[in-house]
Design a protein around this motif. Structure first.
Motif, PDB file in Angstrom:
ATOM      1  N   GLU A   1      -0.075   6.668 -10.215  1.00 38.57           N
ATOM      2  CA  GLU A   1      -1.017   6.192 -10.615  1.00 38.57           C
ATOM      3  C   GLU A   1      -0.506   4.512 -11.938  1.00 38.57           C
ATOM      4  O   GLU A   1      -0.369   3.558 -10.762  1.00 38.57           O
ATOM      5  CB  GLU A   1      -2.493   5.822 -11.556  1.00 38.57           C
ATOM      6  N   ASP A   2       0.894   4.792 -12.186  1.00 42.06           N
ATOM      7  CA  ASP A   2       1.241   3.509 -13.484  1.00 42.06           C
ATOM      8  C   ASP A   2       2.029   3.006 -12.579  1.00 42.06           C
ATOM      9  O   ASP A   2       2.659   1.349 -12.311  1.00 42.06           O
ATOM     10  CB  ASP A   2       1.697   4.578 -14.847  1.00 42.06           C
ATOM     11  N   ALA A   3       2.765   3.572 -11.836  1.00 37.33           N
ATOM     12  CA  ALA A   3       4.487   2.898 -11.136  1.00 37.33           C
ATOM     13  C   ALA A   3       3.635   2.601  -9.691  1.00 37.33           C
ATOM     14  O   ALA A   3       4.358   1.728  -9.177  1.00 37.33           O
ATOM     15  CB  ALA A   3       5.271   4.148 -10.248  1.00 37.33           C
TER      16      ALA A   3
ATOM     17  N   ILE B   1      -3.186   3.418  -2.218  1.00 35.86           N
ATOM     18  CA  ILE B   1      -4.339   4.039  -1.781  1.00 35.86           C
ATOM     19  C   ILE B   1      -4.434   4.855  -0.597  1.00 35.86           C
ATOM     20  O   ILE B   1      -6.690   5.563  -0.594  1.00 35.86           O
ATOM     21  CB  ILE B   1      -4.509   3.310   0.044  1.00 35.86           C
ATOM     22  N   HIS B   2      -3.700   6.037  -1.552  1.00 31.18           N
ATOM     23  CA  HIS B   2      -4.203   7.457  -1.065  1.00 31.18           C
ATOM     24  C   HIS B   2      -4.121   8.187  -1.638  1.00 31.18           C
ATOM     25  O   HIS B   2      -2.370   8.382  -2.207  1.00 31.18           O
ATOM     26  CB  HIS B   2      -3.961   7.988   0.376  1.00 31.18           C
TER      27      HIS B   2
ATOM     28  N   PRO C   1       1.085  -1.330   0.112  1.00 33.27           N
ATOM     29  CA  PRO C   1       0.209  -0.098   0.150  1.00 33.27           C
ATOM     30  C   PRO C   1       1.167   1.451  -0.279  1.00 33.27           C
ATOM     31  O   PRO C   1       1.877   1.347   0.656  1.00 33.27           O
ATOM     32  CB  PRO C   1      -0.811  -0.170   1.417  1.00 33.27           C
ATOM     33  N   VAL C   2       0.189   2.275  -0.928  1.00 30.67           N
ATOM     34  CA  VAL C   2       1.686   3.497  -1.102  1.00 30.67           C
ATOM     35  C   VAL C   2      -0.116   4.715  -0.948  1.00 30.67           C
ATOM     36  O   VAL C   2      -0.837   4.612  -1.273  1.00 30.67           O
ATOM     37  CB  VAL C   2       2.055   3.547  -2.595  1.00 30.67           C
TER      38      VAL C   2
ATOM     39  N   THR D   1      -4.003  10.791   6.631  1.00 30.91           N
ATOM     40  CA  THR D   1      -5.403  10.419   5.562  1.00 30.91           C
ATOM     41  C   THR D   1      -4.826   8.512   5.069  1.00 30.91           C
ATOM     42  O   THR D   1      -5.812   7.593   5.256  1.00 30.91           O
ATOM     43  CB  THR D   1      -5.604  11.437   4.620  1.00 30.91           C
ATOM     44  N   GLY D   2      -3.781   8.316   4.846  1.00 34.54           N
ATOM     45  CA  GLY D   2      -3.258   7.706   4.366  1.00 34.54           C
ATOM     46  C   GLY D   2      -3.052   6.173   4.687  1.00 34.54           C
ATOM     47  O   GLY D   2      -3.137   5.484   4.721  1.00 34.54           O
TER      48      GLY D   2
END
Length: 70
Positions: free
Chosen positions: A28-30, A35-36, A9-10, A61-62
């Protein structure tokens, strides 16, 4: 994309005056388990010194996303 890919999760927050300013599509590709994604209203590379409250809020938040999944 070259290099290792993370599956853990990142959470990412982009600060508007950071260098380099990475596009969301690249992030988003990397990171396949994003998750946030947050976009701060102010700040540069040293966000902890410049915008500590924004940074703390984004970290919380993350992490909240990770705790809900546990």
């Amino acid at each position: 994309m070259a290099g290792p890919r993370l599956s853990l999760p990142v959470a990412v927050t982009v600060f508007p005056r950071d260098i380099p300013l990475l596009p969301r599509t690249w992030i988003e590709d990397a990171y396949s388990n994003l998750i946030h994604y947050g976009e701060a209203e102010a700040g540069r590379h040293f966000a902890a010194l410049e915008q500590p409250q924004i940074l703390v809020d984004e970290i919380r938040t993350g992490l909240r996303s990770v705790r809900k999944g546990a």
